[in-house]
Design a protein around this motif. Structure first.
Motif, PDB file in Angstrom:
ATOM      1  N   GLN A  23      -8.420   3.573  -4.164  1.00 55.04           N
ATOM      2  CA  GLN A  23      -7.923   4.337  -2.647  1.00 55.04           C
ATOM      3  C   GLN A  23      -7.949   5.700  -2.312  1.00 55.04           C
ATOM      4  O   GLN A  23      -7.097   5.909  -2.200  1.00 55.04           O
ATOM      5  CB  GLN A  23      -7.118   2.964  -2.686  1.00 55.04           C
ATOM      6  CG  GLN A  23      -6.878   1.551  -2.879  1.00 55.04           C
ATOM      7  CD  GLN A  23      -6.783   1.412  -3.949  1.00 55.04           C
ATOM      8  OE1 GLN A  23      -7.701   0.739  -4.918  1.00 55.04           O
ATOM      9  NE2 GLN A  23      -5.987   2.061  -5.064  1.00 55.04           N
ATOM     10  N   ARG A  24      -8.578   6.541  -1.450  1.00 52.22           N
ATOM     11  CA  ARG A  24      -8.460   7.273  -1.482  1.00 52.22           C
ATOM     12  C   ARG A  24      -9.153   7.040   0.640  1.00 52.22           C
ATOM     13  O   ARG A  24      -9.181   6.259   0.526  1.00 52.22           O
ATOM     14  CB  ARG A  24      -9.864   8.732  -1.141  1.00 52.22           C
ATOM     15  CG  ARG A  24      -9.778   9.011  -3.050  1.00 52.22           C
ATOM     16  CD  ARG A  24     -10.990  10.416  -3.871  1.00 52.22           C
ATOM     17  NE  ARG A  24     -11.941   9.934  -3.225  1.00 52.22           N
ATOM     18  CZ  ARG A  24     -12.719   9.812  -5.167  1.00 52.22           C
ATOM     19  NH1 ARG A  24     -12.274   8.731  -5.170  1.00 52.22           N
ATOM     20  NH2 ARG A  24     -14.433   8.964  -3.943  1.00 52.22           N
TER      21      ARG A  24
ATOM     22  N   LEU B  62      -1.267  -1.078  -4.064  1.00 49.75           N
ATOM     23  CA  LEU B  62      -2.359  -0.351  -4.266  1.00 49.75           C
ATOM     24  C   LEU B  62      -2.325   0.458  -3.867  1.00 49.75           C
ATOM     25  O   LEU B  62      -1.363   1.360  -2.878  1.00 49.75           O
ATOM     26  CB  LEU B  62      -3.579  -0.643  -3.622  1.00 49.75           C
ATOM     27  CG  LEU B  62      -4.198  -2.758  -4.004  1.00 49.75           C
ATOM     28  CD1 LEU B  62      -5.080  -2.429  -2.932  1.00 49.75           C
ATOM     29  CD2 LEU B  62      -4.747  -1.811  -5.081  1.00 49.75           C
TER      30      LEU B  62
ATOM     31  N   ASP C 115      -7.269  -4.196   5.492  1.00 45.71           N
ATOM     32  CA  ASP C 115      -8.190  -5.119   4.613  1.00 45.71           C
ATOM     33  C   ASP C 115      -8.075  -6.767   5.884  1.00 45.71           C
ATOM     34  O   ASP C 115      -6.383  -6.845   5.851  1.00 45.71           O
ATOM     35  CB  ASP C 115      -8.626  -5.789   3.602  1.00 45.71           C
ATOM     36  CG  ASP C 115      -8.075  -6.083   2.529  1.00 45.71           C
ATOM     37  OD1 ASP C 115      -6.727  -7.367   2.948  1.00 45.71           O
ATOM     38  OD2 ASP C 115      -8.707  -6.146   1.217  1.00 45.71           O
TER      39      ASP C 115
ATOM     40  N   LEU D 190       1.107  -1.245  -0.088  1.00 45.75           N
ATOM     41  CA  LEU D 190      -0.265   0.113  -0.122  1.00 45.75           C
ATOM     42  C   LEU D 190       0.993   1.748  -0.120  1.00 45.75           C
ATOM     43  O   LEU D 190       1.772   1.586   0.769  1.00 45.75           O
ATOM     44  CB  LEU D 190      -0.552   0.208   1.275  1.00 45.75           C
ATOM     45  CG  LEU D 190      -1.876  -0.986   1.548  1.00 45.75           C
ATOM     46  CD1 LEU D 190      -3.269  -0.795   2.585  1.00 45.75           C
ATOM     47  CD2 LEU D 190      -2.903  -0.630   0.208  1.00 45.75           C
TER      48      LEU D 190
ATOM     49  N   HIS E 235      -7.378   1.044   4.597  1.00 50.87           N
ATOM     50  CA  HIS E 235      -7.878   0.388   3.554  1.00 50.87           C
ATOM     51  C   HIS E 235      -6.229  -1.266   3.476  1.00 50.87           C
ATOM     52  O   HIS E 235      -6.377  -1.934   2.845  1.00 50.87           O
ATOM     53  CB  HIS E 235      -6.451   0.994   2.295  1.00 50.87           C
ATOM     54  CG  HIS E 235      -7.753   2.024   1.314  1.00 50.87           C
ATOM     55  ND1 HIS E 235      -8.741   2.289   0.847  1.00 50.87           N
ATOM     56  CD2 HIS E 235      -7.452   3.444   2.179  1.00 50.87           C
ATOM     57  CE1 HIS E 235      -9.639   3.197   0.326  1.00 50.87           C
ATOM     58  NE2 HIS E 235      -8.676   4.540   1.486  1.00 50.87           N
TER      59      HIS E 235
ATOM     60  N   VAL F 187      -2.942   4.898  -2.885  1.00 54.01           N
ATOM     61  CA  VAL F 187      -3.850   5.471  -1.463  1.00 54.01           C
ATOM     62  C   VAL F 187      -3.124   7.035  -1.669  1.00 54.01           C
ATOM     63  O   VAL F 187      -2.484   7.071  -1.072  1.00 54.01           O
ATOM     64  CB  VAL F 187      -3.689   5.099  -0.034  1.00 54.01           C
ATOM     65  CG1 VAL F 187      -4.753   4.981   0.778  1.00 54.01           C
ATOM     66  CG2 VAL F 187      -3.958   3.004  -0.245  1.00 54.01           C
TER      67      VAL F 187
END
Length: 339
Positions: free
Chosen positions: A280-281, A268, A289, A240, A287, A270
């Motif tokens: 993904q804000r 991903l 998970d 992330l 985020h 962010v």
């Protein structure tokens, strides 16, 4: 003759690398290379040379006393360097400062190859090292700001052992190194470096990896990914990558390349800006998970500014997740502080 690379991590953050021949004890190898590790007896009796092996395989034999190293300590990967015979590359935590072992931080020189403004907030510095430099993926080095006695700490984003060193550096308005890089640096300029240092580095193992980057905190994670790729790793890895604005996302092509070459890697972005088009804000903590956290059976590597590090630690605690491994590095504008 086969030999193994042993990283000696001293408690003041300095790392020194030695070569240990097959069948050779670590203490003997260190003395041969003029590193005086703590010892009194060298016979497995006193326990003075007790250290912790953070990574790697080894044999201890049975020629030591329980008083020097208990069974529980041995199970916790405590070792006596006078008895430890590596059977792979190893990382050993030495519970004293480097100077106490009559060794010092390594210094090397390098030549500027390229300085690139990747965004308003990120600069990439590429150097040619005078000699290949060994470091643990994730570690940092001190670079002297040319024309001053000041040094700044930057994590490698490149693969260890190469003549090319790459660094992803935050562009700090008014910052001493930022100003030099953006206004004066030219290819061919000489730099003085010292290190490597730091306890934030990739550990061996097979459990899933969760990497969390804030801004230029991506740098050491890139070095880790380079290493995983070079080793043909099949560990599941999720990254992330958090930034403030869309334009702050850098090295995305390299991350996409890792996704193609590492079958178990995905990343991903962010973006915290509410106007962003990113799926993904918000913040990285929003985020995380359940699949990424894997019920705690995960190694987490986190590099970012102190508020991000604190927020992630709080989020994990609130969710009752105690990861199998959790290593982080907080960075502030002018230096790195490894934890």
């Amino acid at each position: 003759m086969m030999s193994f690379t042993i990283a000696l991590n001293f408690e003041d953050g300095i790392t020194r690398f030695i070569q240990c021949n097959q069948g050779e004890k670590v203490l003997d190898a260190a003395y041969r290379q003029k590193v005086n590790l703590p010892m009194d007896c060298s016979d497995g009796v006193c326990g003075t040379c007790k250290c912790h092996c953070a990574s790697g395989e080894y044999a201890l034999g049975e020629d030591y006393l329980e008083d020097a190293l208990s069974e529980d300590e041995a199970l916790a990967r405590q070792v006596l360097t006078c008895q430890m015979i590596p059977t792979s590359d190893c990382v050993i935590d030495i519970p004293v400062a480097a100077a106490q072992c009559k060794t010092a931080i390594t210094t090397t020189d390098a030549e500027v190859v390229q300085v690139t403004m990747l965004s308003d907030t990120a600069i990439e510095l590429v150097v040619q090292l005078d000699e290949p430099l060994t470091f643990l993926p994730g570690q940092y080095i001190n670079i002297q700001v040319p024309g001053t006695p000041q040094v700044r700490a930057y994590s490698f984003s490149s693969l260890a052992g190469s003549r090319e060193g790459r660094f992803l550096i935050r562009n700090v308005p008014g910052g001493m190194m930022s100003q030099w890089l953006t206004q004066r640096a030219q290819p061919g300029d000489r730099l003085s470096l010292s290190g490597p240092m730091g306890s934030f580095y990739l550990r061996s193992g097979e459990r899933p990896l969760l990497m969390l980057a804030g801004g230029t905190g991506l740098a050491p994670l890139l070095s880790m990914l380079e290493t995983l790729q070079a080793k043909g790793s099949t560990r599941p890895v999720t990254l992330l990558y958090g930034v403030t604005l869309d334009c702050d996302l850098v090295k995305t092509q390299e991350l996409d390349a890792f996704a193609r070459q590492l079958s178990q890697f995905r990343w991903l972005p962010v973006v915290s800006d509410a106007q962003s088009n990113c799926p993904q804000r918000g913040y990285v903590t929003e985020h995380l998970d359940d699949a990424m956290l894997n019920n705690g059976d995960v190694d987490i590597y986190l590099c970012g500014p102190p508020p991000m590090v604190n927020a992630v630690a709080t989020a994990l605690r609130e969710r009752g997740i105690s990861p199998a491994g959790f290593w982080y590095e907080k960075f502030i504008a002018s230096q790195s502080a490894a934890a």
